[in-house]
Design an enzyme around this catalytic site. Structure first.
Site, mmCIF file in Angstrom:
data_model
loop_
_atom_site.group_PDB
_atom_site.id
_atom_site.type_symbol
_atom_site.label_atom_id
_atom_site.label_comp_id
_atom_site.label_asym_id
_atom_site.label_seq_id
_atom_site.Cartn_x
_atom_site.Cartn_y
_atom_site.Cartn_z
ATOM 1 N N CYS A 266 7.914 33.964 -24.697
ATOM 2 C CA CYS A 266 9.266 33.421 -24.496
ATOM 3 C C CYS A 266 9.574 32.174 -25.310
ATOM 4 O O CYS A 266 10.541 32.170 -26.076
ATOM 5 C CB CYS A 266 9.466 33.091 -23.019
ATOM 6 S SG CYS A 266 9.623 34.565 -22.029
HETATM 7 C C1 UDX Z 1 7.480 30.420 -20.148
HETATM 8 C C2 UDX Z 1 8.333 29.599 -19.154
HETATM 9 O O1 UDX Z 1 7.503 28.638 -18.521
HETATM 10 C C3 UDX Z 1 8.979 30.519 -18.127
HETATM 11 O O2 UDX Z 1 9.816 29.773 -17.270
HETATM 12 C C4 UDX Z 1 9.798 31.577 -18.854
HETATM 13 O O3 UDX Z 1 10.390 32.471 -17.941
HETATM 14 C C5 UDX Z 1 8.913 32.342 -19.833
HETATM 15 O O4 UDX Z 1 8.293 31.416 -20.749
HETATM 16 P P1 UDX Z 1 5.065 31.545 -20.098
HETATM 17 O O5 UDX Z 1 5.413 32.241 -21.391
HETATM 18 O O6 UDX Z 1 4.315 32.297 -19.054
HETATM 19 O O7 UDX Z 1 6.407 30.997 -19.410
HETATM 20 O O8 UDX Z 1 4.199 30.285 -20.539
HETATM 21 P P2 UDX Z 1 4.077 28.753 -20.084
HETATM 22 O O9 UDX Z 1 3.168 28.604 -18.945
HETATM 23 O O10 UDX Z 1 5.412 28.155 -19.984
HETATM 24 O O11 UDX Z 1 3.327 28.151 -21.372
HETATM 25 C C6 UDX Z 1 3.910 28.308 -22.679
HETATM 26 C C7 UDX Z 1 3.052 27.661 -23.708
HETATM 27 O O12 UDX Z 1 3.161 26.251 -23.637
HETATM 28 C C8 UDX Z 1 1.563 27.966 -23.612
HETATM 29 O O13 UDX Z 1 1.064 28.190 -24.911
HETATM 30 C C9 UDX Z 1 0.971 26.712 -22.990
HETATM 31 O O14 UDX Z 1 -0.370 26.508 -23.342
HETATM 32 C C10 UDX Z 1 1.878 25.644 -23.565
HETATM 33 N N1 UDX Z 1 1.981 24.425 -22.738
HETATM 34 C C11 UDX Z 1 2.504 24.496 -21.487
HETATM 35 C C12 UDX Z 1 1.588 23.194 -23.264
HETATM 36 O O15 UDX Z 1 1.116 23.105 -24.404
HETATM 37 N N2 UDX Z 1 1.714 22.088 -22.488
HETATM 38 C C13 UDX Z 1 2.231 22.119 -21.226
HETATM 39 O O16 UDX Z 1 2.337 21.052 -20.604
HETATM 40 C C14 UDX Z 1 2.642 23.366 -20.710
#
Ligand code: UDX
Length: 441
Positions: A266
């Protein structure tokens, strides 16, 4: 009530299981026969254990089934949720081909039904897609008017992989976009048992809410990455800095963890798609462009830290732990492991990798690197290690494992290890936002 979900992916199956748990009869329609078979055997086509447990119970009870006969599934349902993928095209624009195909089939189903069905767009689509593309397809194919012969809503999904079921059953909000009051009221009634603020809006605002949310999350992560990159150059550990900043309720501590960048199905896609949509209106978003730049740079920060400690990487053996886009999932879409490994290989490092769940998927993307049986095996003889995904099991790595390295230098690319434990094992601990070379300057 009969609910049809078109597209048996993450969003579709989480939506289906949620409505099944609320007591509705659910049919998940998908063109992929093997997916249909998997779901009908009570299994998920991806790793999401709590969702799979509930799916399996519903399949056994006959409350949820999958089918490749989309037309039939649509005709039998009162609510039809469009949950197909909207991947990125090489230009960054979203590919709404799957949405169009699903809409045409749904239109046929509407043409052959007498009742008032509500079609709900749940796939992430850029503002104006539902009213200017989906609605005309439905109206033309069904020879019915939206709001009169059928209902049309836009209802974005905010779930995170790894907590799909919980996020569906206990969402922070439910957004219902509609053009006519009747469709919106019907969808709101379907969601009545779910306790969450329900936001009623028009179709375009509902589409935009999803982008506003994801772009903000990407901004927060990128902000943390920028602060961390500066901290490491100033000889400061970014962890207490970001922790203290996050305690301000206007900032908040969630999604403030620096790392190798954001991946997944996403965030990267949505930032690109919104930027493309804004460009079509002759608005060049500087923020969105910066987010993509920062994110592209972030894997290089991990490599830079390693190079500062062990020098030129040519010929060095580097273990990359974690290939999934984050810990706990087997999804490799937009994983930062790919640009990380490509750069390591460009520097002529010898790369060995391990992931608890995502290796089968990653191997298809990159068959040429070495795949180890365990994290411990990946570390054996390595000159350095970069942790790319925050798998909980990596936290347990200690002396036994790190002492197998030739040069025990560990770059924690996700700030997910216990620094004291790594150091106690005799290894050098470095992390995004935490370096050593300048520490006592
Ligand atoms: C995301 C959104 O959180 C969600 O609300 C939406 O519906 C779909 O996209 P998701 O794809 O499951 O969900 O991943 P998420 O947990 O948000 O992490 C996304 C990326 O950001 C990952 O690569 C994660 O490692 C990174 N991340 C997340 C960080 O680098 N730092 C953080 O503090 C949080």
């Amino acid at each position: 009530m009969r609910v049809c979900v078109v597209g048996a992916g993450y969003v579709g199956l989480a939506t289906g299981v949620m409505f099944g748990k609320l007591g509705h009869e659910v049919v998940c329609a998908d063109i992929d026969e093997s997916r249909v078979k998997t779901v009908n055997s009570g299994k998920l086509p991806f790793h999401e254990p709590p969702l799979e447990t509930e799916l399996s119970k519903l399949v056994k009870k006959g409350m949820l089934r999958a089918t490749s006969d989309q037309l039939d599934a649509v005709r039998e349902a009162k609510f039809v949720f469009i949950c197909v993928q909207t991947p990125s095209l090489p230009s960054g624009r979203i590919d709404i081909g799957p949405v169009k195909v699903a809409s045409r089939t749904i239109a046929k189903g509407l043409a052959r039904s007498e009742d008032f069905k509500v079609i709900v767009m749940k796939s992430t689509v850029v503002p104006s897609t539902t009213d200017s593309i989906v609605k005309p397809i439905l109206e033309k194919g069904s020879r019915k008017k939206a709001g009169e012969g059928f209902g049309l809503c836009m209802n974005p999904e905010f779930l995170q992989e790894g907590s799909a079921l919980k996020d569906s059953m206990e969402p922070s909000r439910i957004v219902i976009g509609s053009e006519d009051g009747r469709s919106g009221r019907m969808l709101e009634a379907l969601y009545r048992p779910i306790k969450a603020p329900k936001i009623r809006t028009d179709l375009r605002s509902a589409e935009m809410i999803k982008y506003a949310a994801n772009v903000f999350l990407a901004t927060k992560i990128s902000f943390a990455n920028e602060i961390a990159n500066m901290c490491v150059r100033f000889g400061i550990d970014s962890e207490p800095v970001l922790k203290a900043a996050g305690l301000d309720p206007r900032i908040g501590s969630l999604f403030l963890k620096p790392g190798l960048g954001f991946g997944g199905s996403c965030l990267p896609k949505d930032v690109k798609a919104l930027r493309d949509r804004a460009r079509a209106e002759k608005y060049d978003s500087k923020l969105l462009a910066s987010l993509l730049k920062i994110n592209d740079h972030q894997p290089l920060e991990g490599i830079r830290l390693l190079e500062e400690e062990i020098g030129d990487l040519a010929g060095k053996r580097v273990a990359v732990l974690g290939l999934a886009f984050k810990g706990g999932v087997d999804d490799i879409r937009e994983t930062r492991a790919l640009p990380l490994i490509v750069e390591l290989l460009a520097k002529r490092a010898r790369v060995v990798t391990f992931d608890p769940m995502a290796m089968d998927n990653f191997i298809r993307l990159m068959p040429s690197v070495e795949y180890a049986e365990s994290a411990s095996d990946a570390l054996k003889g390595a000159d350095g290690c970069i942790v790319q995904a925050d798998w909980p099991e990596f936290k347990r790595l200690g002396k036994k494992e790190f002492s197998r390295m030739r040069h025990p230098v560990v770059v924690d690319g996700r700030r997910c290890l216990e620094p004291a434990k790594v150091r106690a094992s005799g290894a050098t601990y470095l992390a995004i936002g935490y370096g050593l070379a300048r520490k006592n300057k």
